[in-house]
Design a protein around this motif. Structure first.
Motif, mmCIF file in Angstrom:
data_model
loop_
_atom_site.group_PDB
_atom_site.id
_atom_site.type_symbol
_atom_site.label_atom_id
_atom_site.label_comp_id
_atom_site.label_asym_id
_atom_site.label_seq_id
_atom_site.Cartn_x
_atom_site.Cartn_y
_atom_site.Cartn_z
ATOM 1 N N GLY A 96 107.130 83.662 12.174
ATOM 2 C CA GLY A 96 108.181 84.229 13.013
ATOM 3 C C GLY A 96 108.769 85.478 12.400
ATOM 4 O O GLY A 96 108.036 86.363 11.949
ATOM 5 N N ASN A 97 110.095 85.537 12.336
ATOM 6 C CA ASN A 97 110.765 86.754 11.878
ATOM 7 C C ASN A 97 111.327 86.647 10.460
ATOM 8 O O ASN A 97 112.390 87.182 10.178
ATOM 9 C CB ASN A 97 111.846 87.178 12.879
ATOM 10 N N VAL A 98 110.604 85.981 9.566
ATOM 11 C CA VAL A 98 111.035 85.968 8.166
ATOM 12 C C VAL A 98 110.710 87.321 7.539
ATOM 13 O O VAL A 98 109.760 87.993 7.960
ATOM 14 C CB VAL A 98 110.386 84.821 7.347
ATOM 15 N N PRO A 99 111.458 87.754 6.529
ATOM 16 C CA PRO A 99 111.149 89.003 5.834
ATOM 17 C C PRO A 99 109.774 88.933 5.172
ATOM 18 O O PRO A 99 109.287 87.836 4.852
ATOM 19 C CB PRO A 99 112.255 89.121 4.784
ATOM 20 N N PRO A 100 109.137 90.082 4.947
ATOM 21 C CA PRO A 100 107.796 90.095 4.344
ATOM 22 C C PRO A 100 107.702 89.312 3.030
ATOM 23 O O PRO A 100 106.717 88.609 2.795
ATOM 24 C CB PRO A 100 107.513 91.582 4.125
ATOM 25 N N GLY A 101 108.709 89.401 2.190
ATOM 26 C CA GLY A 101 108.688 88.652 0.936
ATOM 27 C C GLY A 101 108.675 87.149 1.155
ATOM 28 O O GLY A 101 107.998 86.411 0.434
ATOM 29 N N ASP A 102 109.411 86.697 2.157
ATOM 30 C CA ASP A 102 109.422 85.264 2.481
ATOM 31 C C ASP A 102 108.090 84.829 3.085
ATOM 32 O O ASP A 102 107.635 83.709 2.844
ATOM 33 C CB ASP A 102 110.564 84.937 3.437
ATOM 34 N N ALA A 103 107.463 85.713 3.862
ATOM 35 C CA ALA A 103 106.146 85.392 4.413
ATOM 36 C C ALA A 103 105.126 85.227 3.283
ATOM 37 O O ALA A 103 104.310 84.303 3.306
ATOM 38 C CB ALA A 103 105.705 86.479 5.391
ATOM 39 N N GLU A 104 105.193 86.112 2.292
ATOM 40 C CA GLU A 104 104.299 85.996 1.126
ATOM 41 C C GLU A 104 104.581 84.709 0.363
ATOM 42 O O GLU A 104 103.658 84.030 -0.088
ATOM 43 C CB GLU A 104 104.463 87.205 0.220
ATOM 44 N N GLU A 105 105.852 84.371 0.230
ATOM 45 C CA GLU A 105 106.217 83.123 -0.450
ATOM 46 C C GLU A 105 105.692 81.913 0.326
ATOM 47 O O GLU A 105 105.236 80.936 -0.275
ATOM 48 C CB GLU A 105 107.736 83.028 -0.602
ATOM 49 N N ASN A 106 105.732 81.971 1.650
ATOM 50 C CA ASN A 106 105.181 80.877 2.455
ATOM 51 C C ASN A 106 103.687 80.706 2.199
ATOM 52 O O ASN A 106 103.200 79.577 2.111
ATOM 53 C CB ASN A 106 105.425 81.117 3.946
ATOM 54 N N LEU A 107 102.959 81.801 2.080
ATOM 55 C CA LEU A 107 101.523 81.693 1.780
ATOM 56 C C LEU A 107 101.295 81.030 0.430
ATOM 57 O O LEU A 107 100.426 80.166 0.282
ATOM 58 C CB LEU A 107 100.866 83.077 1.815
ATOM 59 N N ARG A 108 102.101 81.412 -0.564
ATOM 60 C CA ARG A 108 102.006 80.750 -1.879
ATOM 61 C C ARG A 108 102.400 79.279 -1.769
ATOM 62 O O ARG A 108 101.822 78.415 -2.429
ATOM 63 C CB ARG A 108 102.872 81.473 -2.910
ATOM 64 N N SER A 109 103.368 79.002 -0.924
ATOM 65 C CA SER A 109 103.830 77.623 -0.734
ATOM 66 C C SER A 109 102.751 76.745 -0.121
ATOM 67 O O SER A 109 102.618 75.578 -0.487
ATOM 68 C CB SER A 109 105.079 77.612 0.146
ATOM 69 N N VAL A 110 101.979 77.304 0.814
ATOM 70 C CA VAL A 110 100.867 76.559 1.402
ATOM 71 C C VAL A 110 99.870 76.198 0.311
ATOM 72 O O VAL A 110 99.402 75.061 0.216
ATOM 73 C CB VAL A 110 100.185 77.373 2.529
ATOM 74 N N GLU A 111 99.549 77.166 -0.541
ATOM 75 C CA GLU A 111 98.561 76.950 -1.607
ATOM 76 C C GLU A 111 99.056 76.013 -2.700
ATOM 77 O O GLU A 111 98.287 75.249 -3.274
ATOM 78 C CB GLU A 111 98.185 78.287 -2.238
ATOM 79 N N ASN A 112 100.352 76.062 -2.993
ATOM 80 C CA ASN A 112 100.892 75.337 -4.143
ATOM 81 C C ASN A 112 101.713 74.095 -3.794
ATOM 82 O O ASN A 112 102.231 73.434 -4.696
ATOM 83 C CB ASN A 112 101.754 76.281 -4.987
ATOM 84 N N GLY A 113 101.853 73.798 -2.515
ATOM 85 C CA GLY A 113 102.595 72.601 -2.134
ATOM 86 C C GLY A 113 104.092 72.744 -2.274
ATOM 87 O O GLY A 113 104.773 71.804 -2.686
ATOM 88 N N TRP A 114 104.628 73.920 -1.937
ATOM 89 C CA TRP A 114 106.075 74.140 -1.958
ATOM 90 C C TRP A 114 106.615 74.132 -0.538
ATOM 91 O O TRP A 114 105.874 74.114 0.436
ATOM 92 C CB TRP A 114 106.399 75.472 -2.627
ATOM 93 N N ARG A 115 107.921 74.185 -0.417
ATOM 94 C CA ARG A 115 108.589 74.171 0.885
ATOM 95 C C ARG A 115 108.230 75.421 1.698
ATOM 96 O O ARG A 115 108.096 76.520 1.150
ATOM 97 C CB ARG A 115 110.101 74.116 0.686
ATOM 98 N N ILE A 116 108.093 75.256 3.016
ATOM 99 C CA ILE A 116 107.723 76.343 3.921
ATOM 100 C C ILE A 116 108.826 76.508 4.966
ATOM 101 O O ILE A 116 109.273 75.526 5.565
ATOM 102 C CB ILE A 116 106.381 76.035 4.615
ATOM 103 N N LEU A 117 109.255 77.763 5.176
ATOM 104 C CA LEU A 117 110.323 78.067 6.133
ATOM 105 C C LEU A 117 109.860 79.118 7.127
ATOM 106 O O LEU A 117 109.371 80.180 6.729
ATOM 107 C CB LEU A 117 111.563 78.590 5.409
#
Length: 102
Positions: free
Chosen positions: A51-72
């Protein structure tokens, strides 16, 4: 005749499990008020459309998918209202909520 391959190609790819899905009263009210199908947003969230998360948060979400962290994810549902979807790190729960309910 339906081509099964083309049907599969149109489906979003699930990047992670959602666990149990919950929604807060505020989120349910907003979805109803603006006639939004919650499953459409959930599918976007699960397929990597944050959606409309900032680019840095989108990158963090990709890392979260790979590493099993929270996704927003954050989706604009009206001119002045966003709806968040959060999947917990252990993938046991996904919650739909308004930002002010966090």
């Amino acid at each position: 005749m339906c081509n099964p391959k083309s049907t599969r190609e149109r489906r979003p790819i699930a990047l992670f499990p959602l666990g149990k899905i919950f929604a807060t009263p505020g989120a349910l009210g907003a979805l109803d008020r603006y006639a939004i199908n919650a499953m459409d947003l959930i599918k976007r969230h699960q397929s990597g459309d944050w959606g409309n998360v900032p680019p840095g948060d989108a990158e963090e979400n990709l890392r979260s998918v790979e590493n099993g962290w929270r996704i927003l994810s954050s989706y604009t549902i009206s001119d002045d209202q966003n709806l968040w979807i959060i999947t917990e790190a252990d993938r046991s729960v996904t919650t739909l909520l308004l930002p002010e309910e966090y």
